[in-house]
Motif scaffolding. Structure first.
Motif, PDB file in Angstrom:
ATOM      1  N   SER A  95       0.830  -1.209   0.000  1.00  0.00           N
ATOM      2  CA  SER A  95       0.000   0.000   0.000  1.00  0.00           C
ATOM      3  C   SER A  95       0.861   1.255   0.000  1.00  0.00           C
ATOM      4  CB  SER A  95      -0.947   0.001   1.204  1.00  0.00           C
ATOM      5  OG  SER A  95      -0.220  -0.001   2.412  1.00  0.00           O
ATOM      6  N   ARG A 136       2.307   2.417  -3.342  1.00  0.00           N
ATOM      7  CA  ARG A 136       1.377   3.053  -4.278  1.00  0.00           C
ATOM      8  C   ARG A 136       1.149   4.534  -3.955  1.00  0.00           C
ATOM      9  NH1 ARG A 136      -3.097  -1.807  -5.111  1.00  0.00           N
ATOM     10  NH2 ARG A 136      -1.942  -2.860  -6.772  1.00  0.00           N
ATOM     11  N   GLN A 163      -9.678   3.118  -2.420  1.00  0.00           N
ATOM     12  CA  GLN A 163      -9.897   1.678  -2.500  1.00  0.00           C
ATOM     13  C   GLN A 163     -10.489   1.248  -3.841  1.00  0.00           C
ATOM     14  OE1 GLN A 163     -12.299   1.118   1.048  1.00  0.00           O
ATOM     15  NE2 GLN A 163     -10.553   0.272   2.186  1.00  0.00           N
ATOM     16  N   LYS A 164     -10.935   2.212  -4.637  1.00  0.00           N
ATOM     17  CA  LYS A 164     -11.506   1.887  -5.946  1.00  0.00           C
ATOM     18  C   LYS A 164     -10.409   1.820  -6.999  1.00  0.00           C
ATOM     19  CE  LYS A 164     -15.961   4.153  -5.063  1.00  0.00           C
ATOM     20  NZ  LYS A 164     -16.869   5.266  -5.464  1.00  0.00           N
ATOM     21  N   GLU A 165     -10.384   0.752  -7.762  1.00  0.00           N
ATOM     22  CA  GLU A 165      -9.426   0.657  -8.855  1.00  0.00           C
ATOM     23  C   GLU A 165      -9.726   1.732  -9.885  1.00  0.00           C
ATOM     24  OE1 GLU A 165      -9.312  -3.235 -10.488  1.00  0.00           O
ATOM     25  OE2 GLU A 165      -8.554  -4.159  -8.642  1.00  0.00           O
ATOM     26  N   GLY A 166      -8.682   2.228 -10.529  1.00  0.00           N
ATOM     27  CA  GLY A 166      -8.880   3.277 -11.519  1.00  0.00           C
ATOM     28  C   GLY A 166      -7.569   3.903 -11.911  1.00  0.00           C
ATOM     29  N   ALA A 210      -5.957   0.802  -4.025  1.00  0.00           N
ATOM     30  CA  ALA A 210      -6.022  -0.082  -5.194  1.00  0.00           C
ATOM     31  C   ALA A 210      -5.456   0.587  -6.436  1.00  0.00           C
ATOM     32  CB  ALA A 210      -7.476  -0.506  -5.446  1.00  0.00           C
ATOM     33  N   ARG A 211      -4.962   1.816  -6.293  1.00  0.00           N
ATOM     34  CA  ARG A 211      -4.382   2.540  -7.419  1.00  0.00           C
ATOM     35  C   ARG A 211      -3.262   3.442  -6.910  1.00  0.00           C
ATOM     36  NH1 ARG A 211      -8.730   7.102  -9.104  1.00  0.00           N
ATOM     37  NH2 ARG A 211     -10.364   6.418  -7.702  1.00  0.00           N
TER      38      ARG A 211
END
Length: 211
Positions: A2, A5, A70-73, A134-135
């Protein structure tokens, strides 16, 4: 993973306008809405409609940011109005940064409100780390400090002002700066506050609102 990122952004990335953009004016208060929030999705689409920029409480801000990372993108460019770098002199004492001095006015990071928003930003960043993004999250410091002292705070307007500086490429009502100490001689140095959380130790660029 984490922490890998989350990194400091670059001035070239400020000019590119790719990915998602989050503008935060952070504050600490028991119940008042002392934070500003503005999300601009990739391609320039505002997350809201009638009121894209809004004032929220610190707790609400933290929850929204956690859900967002937490949202992929695409990469999330995170501009937060808080000190993401600090300066110290050769004697080890805190030192102001060039962006914190304008004419005869100063807003040094280690005095009063500067310390408060620094602490608030560290707790917010800790929540981002624990959320396991997540990104990629690219960090930038915002600076909207030299308003008239009799002018009422408008947190939604502050995040909108930061967005306008970025959208202008640093050529309208503000500028992009690399952080530097007021006194760059005699062993003074700049350090990243993100390094306190074992994140990128490179001090990120500053998005400064001047008008």
């Amino acid at each position: 993973m984490s922490q890998q990122r989350i990194r400091s952004g670059t001035i070239d990335e400020l000019r590119a306008h790719t990915g998602d953009w989050l503008f935060i004016d952070i504050g600490f208060a028991r119940g008042k809405k002392t934070c500003g929030y503005l999300l601009v999705r990739a391609g320039g689409e505002l997350a809201g409609t009638e009121h894209p920029a809004k004032a929220v409480t610190y707790g609400s801000l933290t929850r929204e940011v956690v859900l967002l990372v937490q949202k992929e993108g695409p990469p999330l460019h995170f501009v937060i109005e808080a000190p993401l770098s600090v300066a110290f002199g050769a004697d080890g004492n805190p030192l102001g940064r060039t962006a914190e001095k304008r004419d005869n006015q100063t807003r040094y990071w280690y005095v009063g409100l500067g310390c408060s928003v620094l602490v608030a930003s560290l707790y917010l960043m800790q929540a981002v780390i624990e959320a396991k993004p997540a990104r990629e999250v690219r960090m930038f410091e915002g600076l909207v400090s030299f308003r008239d002292r009799f002018e009422k705070s408008d947190h939604a307007a502050d995040v909108e002002a930061l967005k306008q500086v970025v959208w202008s490429g640093g050529n309208g009502h503000g500028m992009f700066r690399e952080p530097a100490a007021v006194d760059c001689q005699g062993g003074s140095h700049i350090a990243s506050t993100m390094a306190l959380l074992d994140l990128d130790s490179t001090p990120p660029p500053i998005v400064e609102v001047t008008g």
